[in-house]
Design an enzyme around this catalytic site. Structure first.
Site, PDB file in Angstrom:
ATOM      1  N   MET A   2      31.074  51.370  49.415  1.00  0.00           N
ATOM      2  CA  MET A   2      31.915  50.175  49.365  1.00  0.00           C
ATOM      3  C   MET A   2      31.163  48.948  48.878  1.00  0.00           C
ATOM      4  SD  MET A   2      34.202  48.419  52.388  1.00  0.00           S
ATOM      5  CE  MET A   2      35.051  49.937  52.783  1.00  0.00           C
ATOM      6  N   TYR A  27      26.193  58.974  50.716  1.00  0.00           N
ATOM      7  CA  TYR A  27      27.301  59.713  51.344  1.00  0.00           C
ATOM      8  C   TYR A  27      27.497  61.069  50.683  1.00  0.00           C
ATOM      9  CZ  TYR A  27      29.180  55.648  53.875  1.00  0.00           C
ATOM     10  OH  TYR A  27      29.380  54.600  54.724  1.00  0.00           O
ATOM     11  N   ARG A  70      59.785  50.054  27.794  1.00  0.00           N
ATOM     12  CA  ARG A  70      59.183  49.490  29.003  1.00  0.00           C
ATOM     13  C   ARG A  70      59.983  48.260  29.416  1.00  0.00           C
ATOM     14  NH1 ARG A  70      52.986  47.266  29.425  1.00  0.00           N
ATOM     15  NH2 ARG A  70      53.873  45.668  28.065  1.00  0.00           N
ATOM     16  N   LYS A  84      47.097  36.908  31.561  1.00  0.00           N
ATOM     17  CA  LYS A  84      47.688  37.492  32.774  1.00  0.00           C
ATOM     18  C   LYS A  84      46.586  38.089  33.641  1.00  0.00           C
ATOM     19  CE  LYS A  84      48.682  41.717  30.158  1.00  0.00           C
ATOM     20  NZ  LYS A  84      49.727  42.466  29.414  1.00  0.00           N
TER      21      LYS A  84
HETATM   22  C1  LIG Z   1      49.324  42.629  28.127  1.00  0.00           C
HETATM   23  C2  LIG Z   1      50.189  42.322  26.978  1.00  0.00           C
HETATM   24  C3  LIG Z   1      49.653  41.795  25.800  1.00  0.00           C
HETATM   25  C4  LIG Z   1      48.160  41.746  25.554  1.00  0.00           C
HETATM   26  O1  LIG Z   1      47.734  43.043  25.272  1.00  0.00           O
HETATM   27  P1  LIG Z   1      46.209  43.362  24.902  1.00  0.00           P
HETATM   28  O2  LIG Z   1      46.220  44.796  24.564  1.00  0.00           O
HETATM   29  O3  LIG Z   1      45.420  43.060  26.123  1.00  0.00           O
HETATM   30  O4  LIG Z   1      45.852  42.475  23.776  1.00  0.00           O
HETATM   31  C5  LIG Z   1      50.512  41.372  24.819  1.00  0.00           C
HETATM   32  N1  LIG Z   1      51.861  41.494  24.967  1.00  0.00           N
HETATM   33  C6  LIG Z   1      52.408  42.046  26.068  1.00  0.00           C
HETATM   34  C7  LIG Z   1      53.880  42.174  26.152  1.00  0.00           C
HETATM   35  C8  LIG Z   1      51.599  42.485  27.099  1.00  0.00           C
HETATM   36  O5  LIG Z   1      52.140  43.058  28.182  1.00  0.00           O
END
Ligand SMILES: *Cc1c(COP(=O)(O)O)cnc(C)c1O
Length: 346
Positions: A289, A241, A126, A38
């Site tokens: 930046m 800055y 969640r 992801k």
């Molecule tokens: C992001 C996620 C993972 C992976 O988690 P990591 O801690 O990056 O290994 C696995 N399952 C779900 C549901 C997630 O949201």
């Protein structure tokens, strides 16, 4: 001298290390691992990472969004499972070849008759079907039953065993349906947390899944930022800055081409350590930046065109994160679009 020195920062991504990490996680888990790619493979490129892992034998991939799933499907071809953690509407354009994660009874009903993964909420609150609704799932035969651990990076936390226990009880309602439990840290919690398919993300990319213990993963990312200028300043002269840093001695200041717009957090102002040929190089003043300044007084050999390592040995994503008050996940997923990306093949 012909042309101009390269003045882009270079982000090197070691796909061989990603593959080695995936194999390592599979060995620790003792059962197959998917790959969570992801957020564009945690900022490293879902397509190149996905292809390298597929070539190494990975058959299950997870993304968060439908659009990520469609792009990954195009990159991987038809063979791998591409599951979408946040789910997607039944009948969404182009989604026929993707696997929805079904996070509620309404999702289960909407996708009836098509393969999906049912997520159960075992205590994180969640996403997922809460325990009081599990009985309404009776008779379902999803591809996988999954849940997600809230505190897997704290092995002694009581919630781990509680979630594993609730998940085991839920599994008894679905005989023969395979299960997916651990993400990166959960893989290291031992046999009670093993399942048919682990879902590591961060550890694939070199983040330490066992905080407080030595990192069992190989480092994947290296960020080298070129020095644009080196200047000599007198004692008492300010830098950057806000004039937040003032030289205590005659100093040499190196300015590099990376800043918070590149995902090098402004919270690192006055706090980060980069490295040059293995020597630590302190960040001075504010991160701006596009530019960041470092004290190179003790590195008389450093010249414009040399590169400082902002992320790499001695300043891993976890170490940079610690100094920025965040986690390695956020450092990786913030990596900017202006870096020249170089992939070392697996
Ligand atoms: C992001 C996620 C993972 C992976 O988690 P990591 O801690 O990056 O290994 C696995 N399952 C779900 C549901 C997630 O949201």
């Amino acid at each position: 001298m012909t042309g101009v020195a390269a003045i882009d920062a270079i982000l090197s991504i070691d796909l061989g290390a990603v593959v080695a990490n995936w194999r390592r996680l599979g060995a620790v888990h003792g059962a197959p691992c998917a790959a969570v790619v992801k957020a564009d493979g945690y900022g490293l490129g879902a397509a190149p990472v996905g292809r390298a892992l597929q070539a190494a034998g990975c058959r299950h991939f997870f993304v968060a969004h439908l659009a990520e799933g469609l792009a990954l499907r195009a990159a991987l071809g038809p063979d791998a499972m591409v599951a979408v953690l946040n789910g997607f509407p039944a009948g969404a354009d182009g989604a026929a070849g993707l696997t929805p994660v079904l996070n509620g009874l309404a999702d289960v009903a909407a996708h009836q008759g098509r393969p999906g993964i049912v997520q159960l909420d075992t205590g994180m609150a969640r996403l997922g079907v809460p325990p009081e609704e599990w009985s309404q799932l009776a008779g379902q035969a999803p591809l996988f039953l999954m849940t997600h651990l809230a505190v897997a990076d704290q092995p002694d936390h009581a919630l781990n065993a509680m979630q594993a226990g609730r998940f085991a009880a839920a599994r008894a309602l679905f005989p023969g349906v395979p299960a997916s439990l651990a993400a990166s840290s959960g893989i290291f919690l031992g046999p009670d947390f093993a399942s048919d398919l682990a879902r590591p993300g961060a550890a694939l990319y070199g983040i330490n899944p066992t905080p407080g213990l030595p990192n069992p993963m190989r480092q994947v990312v290296r960020l080298e930022a070129p020095v644009l200028q080196v200047r000599e300043i007198a004692a008492g002269a300010p830098v950057g800055y806000g004039a937040t840093w003032v030289a205590e001695r005659p100093s040499r200041v190196a300015t590099v081409a990376a800043g918070y717009a590149d995902g090098y957090p402004r919270a690192l102002s006055g706090r980060a350590i980069a490295s040059f040929q293995g020597q630590p190089v302190p960040l001075i003043g504010r991160v701006s930046m596009d530019l960041t300044t470092f004290d190179v007084t003790d590195l008389p050999g450093l010249r414009p065109g040399d590169a400082l390592t902002l992320i790499g040995p001695g300043c891993t994503p976890d170490e940079v994160a610690e100094r920025a008050g965040t986690i390695g996940y956020e450092i990786l997923t913030s990596l900017g679009a202006r870096y020249r990306r170089q992939y070392q093949p697996a």
